[in-house]
Design an enzyme around this catalytic site. Structure first.
Site, mmCIF file in Angstrom:
data_model
loop_
_atom_site.group_PDB
_atom_site.id
_atom_site.type_symbol
_atom_site.label_atom_id
_atom_site.label_comp_id
_atom_site.label_asym_id
_atom_site.label_seq_id
_atom_site.Cartn_x
_atom_site.Cartn_y
_atom_site.Cartn_z
ATOM 1 N N SER A 81 0.816 -1.212 0.000
ATOM 2 C CA SER A 81 0.000 0.000 0.000
ATOM 3 C C SER A 81 0.854 1.269 0.000
ATOM 4 O O SER A 81 1.611 1.522 -0.925
ATOM 5 C CB SER A 81 -0.954 -0.037 1.195
ATOM 6 O OG SER A 81 -1.863 1.032 1.154
ATOM 7 N N ASP A 85 -1.458 1.553 -3.568
ATOM 8 C CA ASP A 85 -2.239 0.469 -4.181
ATOM 9 C C ASP A 85 -3.654 0.905 -4.514
ATOM 10 O O ASP A 85 -4.513 0.090 -4.826
ATOM 11 C CB ASP A 85 -2.243 -0.783 -3.297
ATOM 12 C CG ASP A 85 -2.994 -0.567 -1.986
ATOM 13 O OD1 ASP A 85 -3.155 0.596 -1.562
ATOM 14 O OD2 ASP A 85 -3.424 -1.565 -1.372
ATOM 15 N N ALA A 142 -10.395 9.033 7.986
ATOM 16 C CA ALA A 142 -9.850 10.323 7.560
ATOM 17 C C ALA A 142 -8.762 10.151 6.510
ATOM 18 O O ALA A 142 -8.554 11.014 5.653
ATOM 19 C CB ALA A 142 -9.315 11.085 8.765
ATOM 20 N N ASN A 143 -8.078 8.992 6.521
ATOM 21 C CA ASN A 143 -6.988 8.749 5.572
ATOM 22 C C ASN A 143 -7.472 8.518 4.140
ATOM 23 O O ASN A 143 -6.669 8.380 3.225
ATOM 24 C CB ASN A 143 -6.119 7.573 6.027
ATOM 25 C CG ASN A 143 -6.880 6.253 6.100
ATOM 26 O OD1 ASN A 143 -7.875 6.045 5.427
ATOM 27 N ND2 ASN A 143 -6.406 5.338 6.939
ATOM 28 N N ARG A 162 -4.189 4.929 21.698
ATOM 29 C CA ARG A 162 -4.408 3.537 21.319
ATOM 30 C C ARG A 162 -3.086 2.920 20.901
ATOM 31 O O ARG A 162 -2.244 3.576 20.257
ATOM 32 C CB ARG A 162 -5.427 3.394 20.179
ATOM 33 C CG ARG A 162 -5.073 4.140 18.916
ATOM 34 C CD ARG A 162 -6.065 3.854 17.799
ATOM 35 N NE ARG A 162 -5.910 2.529 17.274
ATOM 36 C CZ ARG A 162 -5.094 2.209 16.272
ATOM 37 N NH1 ARG A 162 -4.338 3.126 15.697
ATOM 38 N NH2 ARG A 162 -5.028 0.967 15.827
ATOM 39 N N PRO A 163 -2.865 1.656 21.264
ATOM 40 C CA PRO A 163 -1.650 0.966 20.823
ATOM 41 C C PRO A 163 -1.712 0.682 19.331
ATOM 42 O O PRO A 163 -2.769 0.303 18.807
ATOM 43 C CB PRO A 163 -1.654 -0.321 21.642
ATOM 44 C CG PRO A 163 -3.099 -0.553 21.980
ATOM 45 C CD PRO A 163 -3.718 0.798 22.105
ATOM 46 N N THR A 217 0.591 -2.366 14.349
ATOM 47 C CA THR A 217 1.673 -2.851 13.504
ATOM 48 C C THR A 217 3.079 -2.589 14.037
ATOM 49 O O THR A 217 4.032 -3.215 13.604
ATOM 50 C CB THR A 217 1.581 -2.207 12.105
ATOM 51 O OG1 THR A 217 1.596 -0.771 12.260
ATOM 52 C CG2 THR A 217 0.292 -2.613 11.405
ATOM 53 N N ARG A 272 -0.259 5.521 19.815
ATOM 54 C CA ARG A 272 -0.666 6.700 19.057
ATOM 55 C C ARG A 272 -1.528 7.610 19.943
ATOM 56 O O ARG A 272 -2.462 7.145 20.591
ATOM 57 C CB ARG A 272 -1.427 6.293 17.803
ATOM 58 C CG ARG A 272 -0.616 5.348 16.911
ATOM 59 C CD ARG A 272 -1.307 5.086 15.579
ATOM 60 N NE ARG A 272 -0.640 4.024 14.830
ATOM 61 C CZ ARG A 272 0.456 4.187 14.090
ATOM 62 N NH1 ARG A 272 0.994 5.380 14.007
ATOM 63 N NH2 ARG A 272 0.997 3.171 13.457
#
Length: 553
Positions: A67, A286, A382-383, A512-513, A516, A521
């Site tokens: 990606s 991608d 949002a991404n 939040r952890p 990956t 974060r």
């Protein structure tokens, strides 16, 4: 599993030893890492995809892509028969076989799983896996490893669909299992025909000029730019100029792409001041993410129109069409699905429209699953990753309404509303977020409304926000609830966050952890950018403090 099948599988596996000292985890992105250590993992993902096909008695898919990651990375993910992400129920097995230390352990895990799930492995049940890859140099060799993995499962067939965007492969899997034509040509035909239908259904008073009908697209030097150039040849009424198509000197995802534009809010390579006033969009590597932006005359920064505003545009258009049809009388349920990363202003805007908005944990698999609970579910991050899902109940109702109206009110606004929604259901990729289909739908709606990117951007004003990554020793110490907005452990951290939020007008923050990497974060919003920055930094300090205490104990 018969002895000869076990022997064949063992021999295949022996050719693909796992890299020492590496632990893989199957997340929303599938498996992803530096391409040089992925061969064994991709081989085993081929086995996984074949077993999934055998169990479901349906076609599955395997996509090789990383990606928006750098070009040296690659990855692999499985498409379920629905065209969506592989079921979460199989993720622990995916992790287990990816991390099996040798062929003996791998064979043991597969045997156990085949028995546990009653998979008709080697019992005459054919398995079929569609394979795709993006344009990364490492993709060809990894595709061969995937083929070997599929072939290691007795009777399984691997079909190489060529170089594709990730959404194209997911679309093909979904169509194959619905009994529809599923070639790349069919994909292009469906999208271009549906776009043409929406263009024909615009109010007659609307005329398009050359400026309205042009969009410049940053292809991230990836597969999306190549495919968009092919699609543009089939689309009438829209001029698409593709830059960073991957044909020149540019490097995949380096200074370009949706992830770069959305995170950095900077003009991507290949764009400049001369593009001010023209609609611009950006795909990721991608082509499953899409964001729009405006080039500003006197700044390197862009006016970003992200996934939240794409969702809001879709919601406005769809609600208008549903209102024309009187869906409330029919009990049709429309829902909007976001994550906690959605800007608070977007959520408020959608609620003010009278729409039901729910939050899920971060990750497409959670958003898609929740959206499928509605007759018409719209989800976006949002991404720029998101799509629209239509239930069979809704599609049947729309077909019926169109047939009824064609005999009594042909050409009426109500009938056109039904036809528009049916066209949207064909234009949007209901398997997964798709930047190409999403771009065509955005363009059709903007042309329908005669909106500029600036008018669209002004739907609401984003609250200032800040995201920070905090490197930690063990991210799993943090656990959350309420769609990842409330910390459960370590004890006391949520109270500390609440205390910091209370210091700022319009403050909101959560942690939040990462799924990956070993980071936590931190997200913060407030009424000013300075306040959002301050809040994020304060919360980040609390994260460090509480995790240091937890690891020392």
């Amino acid at each position: 599993m018969a002895g000869d099948q076990q022997s064949a599988l063992f021999q295949f596996a022996s050719s693909f030893p796992p890299p020492p000292g590496v632990k893989f985890s199957y997340g929303t992105a599938g498996f992803r890492a530096d391409a040089s250590i992925l061969t064994s993992t991709v081989f085993r993902a081929g086995i996984l995809a074949a077993l999934r096909s055998a169990k479901t008695r349906s076609v599955t898919g395997l996509m090789i892509t990383a990606s928006h990651n750098q070009v040296s990375d690659n990855g692999v993910k499985i498409a379920d028969p629905s065209g969506g992400m592989m079921t979460q129920e199989w993720e622990p097995f995916a992790d287990a076989i990816a991390n099996a230390s040798d062929p003996d352990e791998l064979l043991k895990l597969i045997n156990q799983f085949v028995i546990e799930k009653d998979i008709p492995f080697g019992r005459g049940q054919p398995a079929e896996v569609l394979l795709g890859r993006d344009t990364r140099p490492s993709g060809e060799a990894l595709l061969e490893a995937a083929k070997q993995g599929v072939n290691a499962v007795g009777g399984a067939i691997a079909i190489d669909m060529g170089i594709l965007t990730t959404p194209q492969l997911h679309w093909m899997v979904r169509c194959r299992n619905k009994g529809f034509k599923a070639s790349e040509s069919d994909y292009f035909a469906q999208l271009s025909n549906a776009f043409g239908c929406l263009m024909d259904l615009r109010p007659k008073k609307i005329k398009t000029d050359a400026t309205d009908s042009k969009v410049i697209v940053d292809g991230a030097n990836g597969v999306g730019g190549k495919k968009l150039a092919e699609l543009e040849k089939r689309v009438k009424g829209l001029v698409i100029e593709v830059r960073n198509s991957g044909k020149g000197e540019g490097i995949l995802n380096e200074g370009v792409g949706a992830d770069y534009v959305q995170k950095e809010k900077l003009i991507p390579d290949g764009f400049g001041k001369s593009d001010a006033g023209t609609r611009c969009a950006s795909l990721d590597g991608d082509a499953d993410r899409l964001v729009y932006f405006r080039v500003l005359k006197n700044s390197e920064k862009v006016d970003l129109v992200d996934g939240d505003k794409i969702l809001s545009l879709f919601a406005l258009f769809i609600k208008e069409q549903m209102n024309l049809l009187g869906e409330k009388k029919e009990g049709i349920k429309l829902g909007i699905v976001q994550t906690a990363y959605a800007n608070g202003a977007s959520t408020d805007f959608l609620k003010q429209m009278g729409l039901e908005v729910v939050l899920t944990p971060t990750g497409v698999k959670y958003l898609h699953e929740k959206a499928a609970e509605y007759d018409l579910g719209i989800y976006f991050e949002a991404n720029g990753h998101g799509t629209i899902l239509f239930s069979e109940k809704l599609l049947s109702w729309l077909e019926t309404r169109n047939a009824e109206l064609s005999s009594t009110f042909a050409g009426s606004d109500t009938q056109k509303a039904a036809l528009r929604l049916l066209a949207v259901s064909k234009l949007i990729n209901q398997a997964v977020g798709d930047a190409l289909s999403g771009l065509l739908l955005v363009e059709a709606i903007l042309l329908y409304m005669r909106w500029s990117t600036e008018r669209w951007s002004e739907l609401y004003q984003d609250l200032p926000s800040r995201q920070i990554k905090v490197s930690v020793v063990d991210r799993t110490i943090i656990t959350t609830t309420n769609a990842e907005t409330v910390v459960v452990t370590p004890s006391g951290l949520q109270e500390a966050i609440n205390s910091e939020v209370a210091k700022h007008v319009g403050g909101r923050s959560f942690v939040r952890p990462s799924g990956t990497e070993n980071v936590v974060r931190v997200y913060a919003e407030a009424s000013t950018q300075a306040a959002a920055d301050c809040l994020a930094q304060s919360v980040a300090q609390h994260v460090k403090h509480f995790l240091t205490l937890a690891t020392s104990n």
